[in-house]
Design a protein around this motif. Structure first.
Motif, short mmCIF file in Angstrom:
data_model
loop_
_atom_site.label_atom_id
_atom_site.label_comp_id
_atom_site.label_asym_id
_atom_site.label_seq_id
_atom_site.Cartn_x
_atom_site.Cartn_y
_atom_site.Cartn_z
N MET A 237 43.38 47.37 50.80
CA MET A 237 42.03 47.07 50.31
C MET A 237 41.88 46.60 48.86
O MET A 237 42.68 47.32 48.06
N SER A 238 41.11 45.61 48.48
CA SER A 238 41.12 45.02 47.35
C SER A 238 40.52 45.95 46.19
O SER A 238 39.59 46.58 46.59
N ALA A 239 41.08 46.04 45.04
CA ALA A 239 40.41 46.67 43.85
C ALA A 239 39.44 45.92 43.25
O ALA A 239 38.73 46.28 42.05
N ALA A 240 39.22 44.67 43.27
CA ALA A 240 38.48 43.71 42.72
C ALA A 240 37.22 43.90 43.02
O ALA A 240 36.63 44.49 43.75
N ALA A 241 36.24 44.02 41.69
CA ALA A 241 35.06 44.12 41.90
C ALA A 241 34.06 43.20 40.66
O ALA A 241 34.56 42.66 39.98
N HIS A 242 32.75 43.07 41.33
CA HIS A 242 31.90 42.41 40.33
C HIS A 242 31.42 43.43 39.26
O HIS A 242 31.96 44.49 39.24
N LEU A 243 31.05 42.77 37.98
CA LEU A 243 30.69 43.48 37.04
C LEU A 243 29.79 44.50 37.14
O LEU A 243 29.68 45.65 36.46
N ASP A 244 29.09 44.42 38.35
CA ASP A 244 28.13 45.61 38.67
C ASP A 244 28.65 46.49 39.61
O ASP A 244 27.81 47.49 39.94
N GLY A 245 30.09 46.63 39.69
CA GLY A 245 30.55 47.45 40.68
C GLY A 245 30.89 47.12 42.30
O GLY A 245 31.50 47.90 42.94
N ARG A 246 29.85 46.15 42.53
CA ARG A 246 30.11 45.85 44.13
C ARG A 246 31.67 45.39 44.19
O ARG A 246 31.94 44.48 43.39
N PRO A 247 32.08 45.72 45.35
CA PRO A 247 33.48 45.16 45.58
C PRO A 247 33.44 43.70 45.84
O PRO A 247 32.76 43.25 46.73
N ILE A 248 34.24 43.05 45.69
CA ILE A 248 34.94 41.47 46.00
C ILE A 248 35.80 41.79 47.15
O ILE A 248 36.91 42.17 47.00
N ALA A 249 35.22 41.16 48.27
CA ALA A 249 36.25 41.31 49.47
C ALA A 249 36.96 39.74 49.91
O ALA A 249 37.79 39.61 50.53
N GLY A 250 36.43 38.89 49.22
CA GLY A 250 36.94 37.57 49.28
C GLY A 250 36.47 36.45 48.37
O GLY A 250 35.49 36.93 47.42
N LEU A 251 37.32 35.46 48.38
CA LEU A 251 37.09 34.34 47.20
C LEU A 251 37.08 33.00 47.96
O LEU A 251 37.82 32.62 48.99
N THR A 252 36.31 32.18 47.53
CA THR A 252 36.24 30.68 47.62
C THR A 252 36.64 29.99 46.36
O THR A 252 36.40 30.24 45.43
N ILE A 253 37.53 29.05 46.76
CA ILE A 253 38.14 28.33 45.75
C ILE A 253 38.26 26.86 45.81
O ILE A 253 38.41 26.34 46.76
N ASP A 254 37.69 26.10 44.50
CA ASP A 254 37.64 24.73 44.64
C ASP A 254 39.31 24.22 44.51
O ASP A 254 39.95 24.93 44.21
N ALA A 255 39.45 22.99 45.12
CA ALA A 255 40.98 22.30 44.97
C ALA A 255 40.95 21.68 43.84
O ALA A 255 42.04 22.07 43.05
N MET A 256 40.34 20.64 43.53
CA MET A 256 40.65 19.68 42.37
C MET A 256 40.60 20.36 41.16
O MET A 256 39.39 20.73 40.83
N GLY A 257 41.53 20.43 40.20
CA GLY A 257 41.41 20.97 38.97
C GLY A 257 41.35 22.47 39.01
O GLY A 257 41.47 23.25 38.02
#
Length: 229
Positions: free
Chosen positions: A1-21
């Motif tokens: 389980m990821s430990a990453a979180a939003h600044l307000d404490g909500r957990p981040i479970a996924g990321l979308t990432i742009d390609a170019m740049g």
């Protein structure tokens, strides 16, 4: 389980990432295109080649949704080459139109940004799910696979495949489906206003590049705080 979180404490479970740049960069194609023009008997100064490239890129961005399949992509590429050659006032036929197109495509060499692959691997190892979401044609998955980045992703969503381009929030619908997550559990990383605006409209958090520092910024490695807004 990821430990990453939003600044307000909500957990981040996924990321979308742009390609170019964000994941990849285009190596300057001007020298290779200059050599290609010389080989076809129509040499042009580097400055002129650069201007022609800018016109071609602008045309591609305005029409890239046409590259949704193999036939559409081939037609789009031929039209992009026409824009390039028209700007350079190159008379036609060249005598080897297909060969010039192949040479043009070979000159468009993408390379991964430093640290991107390692950061993606660290994020996935921490339990995050990752999807690339980019305003690009249908060939993007092949580029990412060739550069060794696709193996660290759970999927790729292109605007050409979705039929809409960022900042239209609908491009994120397919990504959320691939992630199997609600928008509030996902953040998007991008480097242009269309990324920020599209993410906000879709209800996603937002991260600035670079990808290389994601593990530290998300608290996966070290104690730095995530820079989400």
């Amino acid at each position: 389980m990821s430990a990453a979180a939003h600044l307000d404490g909500r957990p981040i479970a996924g990321l979308t990432i742009d390609a170019m740049g964000c994941l990849v960069v285009l190596r300057d194609p001007t020298p290779a295109l200059g050599r290609l023009l010389v080989a076809h008997g129509v040499p042009r100064p580097a400055g002129a080649v650069g201007r022609a490239l800018r016109r071609e890129i602008a045309y591609y961005r305005a029409h890239h949704l046409d590259g949704r399949d193999a036939a559409g992509l081939r037609d789009l590429r031929e039209r992009c080459v026409t824009e390039l050659l028209d700007e350079l006032a190159v008379p036609r036929p060249l005598g080897d139109e297909a060969g010039f197109l192949d040479g043009f495509l070979a000159a468009l060499a993408f390379e991964p940004l430093p640290g991107a692959a390692a950061a993606l691997a660290a994020c996935r190892a921490a339990g995050l799910r990752l999807v690339c979401v980019s305003n690009w044609d249908s060939d993007l998955p092949r580029h990412l696979a060739r550069l060794g980045l696709a193996e660290h992703l759970d999927g790729v969503v292109t605007s050409a495949g979705a039929g809409v381009a960022k900042p239209d929030p609908r491009i994120f619908d397919g990504a959320l489906e691939l992630l199997g997550l609600p928008a509030e559990a996902v953040a998007h990383l991008g480097d242009e206003p269309v990324d920020r605006d599209g993410a906000a409209a879709a209800g996603l958090g937002f991260l600035d590049p670079p990808v290389a520092t994601l593990p530290e910024r998300l608290g996966i490695v070290g104690a730095a705080s995530p820079e989400l807004r």
